[in-house]
Write an enzyme that holds these catalytic residues in place. Structure first.
Site, PDB file in Angstrom:
ATOM      1  N   TYR A 141       0.945  -1.250   0.000  1.00 21.13           N
ATOM      2  CA  TYR A 141       0.043  -0.120   0.071  1.00 21.13           C
ATOM      3  C   TYR A 141       0.881   1.163   0.043  1.00 21.13           C
ATOM      4  O   TYR A 141       0.243   2.441  -0.409  1.00 21.13           O
ATOM      5  CB  TYR A 141      -0.912   0.123   1.312  1.00 21.13           C
ATOM      6  CG  TYR A 141      -2.022  -1.117   0.991  1.00 21.13           C
ATOM      7  CD1 TYR A 141      -2.089  -1.885   0.242  1.00 21.13           C
ATOM      8  CD2 TYR A 141      -2.719  -1.296   2.362  1.00 21.13           C
ATOM      9  CE1 TYR A 141      -3.158  -2.933   0.132  1.00 21.13           C
ATOM     10  CE2 TYR A 141      -3.832  -2.334   2.300  1.00 21.13           C
ATOM     11  CZ  TYR A 141      -3.898  -3.163   1.220  1.00 21.13           C
ATOM     12  OH  TYR A 141      -4.835  -4.147   1.252  1.00 21.13           O
ATOM     13  N   LYS A 192       3.681 -15.535   3.422  1.00 17.71           N
ATOM     14  CA  LYS A 192       4.086 -16.286   2.479  1.00 17.71           C
ATOM     15  C   LYS A 192       5.507 -16.639   1.923  1.00 17.71           C
ATOM     16  O   LYS A 192       6.092 -16.273   0.838  1.00 17.71           O
ATOM     17  CB  LYS A 192       3.567 -15.680   1.156  1.00 17.71           C
ATOM     18  CG  LYS A 192       3.124 -16.342   0.068  1.00 17.71           C
ATOM     19  CD  LYS A 192       2.349 -17.542   0.300  1.00 17.71           C
ATOM     20  CE  LYS A 192       2.052 -18.451  -1.443  1.00 17.71           C
ATOM     21  NZ  LYS A 192       1.238 -19.609  -0.913  1.00 17.71           N
ATOM     22  N   ASP A 252     -10.980  -8.918   6.892  1.00 16.71           N
ATOM     23  CA  ASP A 252     -12.614  -8.752   6.562  1.00 16.71           C
ATOM     24  C   ASP A 252     -12.927 -10.451   6.404  1.00 16.71           C
ATOM     25  O   ASP A 252     -14.285 -10.620   6.585  1.00 16.71           O
ATOM     26  CB  ASP A 252     -12.338  -8.151   4.822  1.00 16.71           C
ATOM     27  CG  ASP A 252     -12.229  -6.678   5.182  1.00 16.71           C
ATOM     28  OD1 ASP A 252     -12.207  -6.226   5.974  1.00 16.71           O
ATOM     29  OD2 ASP A 252     -12.223  -6.206   3.981  1.00 16.71           O
TER      30      ASP A 252
END
Length: 370
Positions: A141, A192, A252
């Site tokens: 971001y 990851k 979320d």
């Protein structure tokens, strides 16, 4: 106690749910003899419309002069065609960066009275109570370069950069371990590392920080497995710590355990002690102004503020008990559609205030908690 609170209503349902949180805070102030001062600032689309930028300097000044910050929500289709630097979300990213809000805490707790609102079977979500700790000022971001362009062959291309410093990883991971010491003593670090270099460094850093906390168990989990485990066995988690984008997505997903994004509060912590609190849900412009938004996540965010920024544990717990009492009574907002009595935004807020004023009920339940 006297405290100054900066209020950033933002867009869509943001002003409505923030008003509900403020109403509850005023009741807390009256009931427990506190003095809360409120000062408003612009952010997001509302700031673009009025000031021409998503985060005016005046808003930053209001926040810096406060003891804590409450935010509603930002964004909406009205500003979709604006240039990328004039999008409402840029205001949210900018305030995180300017105030160095590096750790986002998202508690995920299933209220027994809302078990039927979750798409998962009750036996999967019973007793679920964990916190997602999301790194908030690094990663995709904020990485540079980040742009769209046309290459020499006339084909459109895009690039985003995932960039982290080890120090950014260390501080948010260390915050997760500190929290775990006061809970069940377990940290799940999500990455990851089988693909990404940034995740390899994240995993290495988590292992190093873990050595500072010998009484806290560390487990590593790949993000794709974590996404599955959140649904398959959510009760296994205590503290989940991860980088910015993974944390955004997983939190979320975790909202479905509670039945609605409208039930999830959050806190964004800074190293200076000036923290920001907001509901996890978005601006929901399709229902803005209709008095149907669920204000409980905003109210619970205010409870987090009382506890974390002001040290008012009794008051915070009283608000949480009041919310639970209202839900147990069967009253619901529209998003919690399964069963119960549907209430408007203002009506459910009034119910929370009424429950908060019931000293006997709050006191009895508080004793049970102890």
């Amino acid at each position: 106690m006297k405290k100054r609170i900066a209020l950033l209503p933002g867009d869509g349902i943001g002003p409505e749910v923030l008003e509900a949180a403020v109403d509850v805070l005023k009741s807390v102030a009256e009931h427990y003899q506190h003095d809360f001062e409120f000062e408003y600032g612009l952010i997001g689309g509302a700031a673009i419309d009025e000031a021409g930028v998503p985060l005016p300097e005046e808003t930053v000044a209001v926040c810096q002069g406060a003891d804590a910050i409450l935010l509603g929500a930002v964004g909406g289709p009205k500003w979709d065609q604006h240039p990328s630097d004039l999008r409402p979300e840029k205001g949210l990213l900018a305030i995180r960066k300017q105030l160095d809000l590096f750790a986002n805490l998202r508690p995920v707790k299933v209220f027994e009275s809302l078990a039927e609102a979750s798409p998962l079977k009750k036996e999967y979500i019973k007793g679920v109570d964990f916190v997602i700790v999301r790194e908030l000022t690094g990663g995709l971001y904020f990485g540079k370069p980040s742009r769209q362009y046309v290459n020499e062959n006339g084909e459109e291309e895009a690039v985003d950069t995932l960039f982290y410093k080890k120090s950014e990883m260390e501080r948010v991971i260390r915050e997760a371990f500190r929290m775990a010491k006061g809970r069940k003593g377990k940290v799940t670090s999500v990455d990851k590392a089988n693909v990404l270099e940034s995740s390899k460094l994240w995993r290495k850093t988590a292992g190093e920080v873990a050595q500072e906390f010998p009484d806290v168990k560390l487990e590593h989990m790949l993000v794709d497995n974590a996404a599955m485990q959140l649904i398959y066995h959510p009760g296994q988690f205590d503290i989940v710590v991860t980088e910015n984008m993974f944390g955004d997505i997983l939190s979320d997903e975790a909202s479905m355990l509670t039945g609605s994004l409208g039930m999830l509060p959050s806190a964004s912590l800074s190293s200076s002690g000036l923290h920001l609190y907001e509901p996890v849900h978005g601006s929901a412009p399709d229902i803005a102004g209709q008095n149907v938004a669920n204000p409980l996540a905003a109210i619970l965010s205010a409870a987090m503020m009382l506890r974390t920024s002001f040290g008012l544990e009794t008051e915070a717990k009283a608000v949480e008990i009041a919310v639970d009492q209202v839900l147990q009574s069967g009253k619901r907002t529209k998003d919690l559609a399964k069963g119960g009595e549907h209430c408007t935004t203002k009506a459910i807020t009034g119910e929370v205030k009424a429950a908060l004023a019931d000293d006997n009920a709050i006191s009895n339940i508080m004793t049970a908690y102890v």
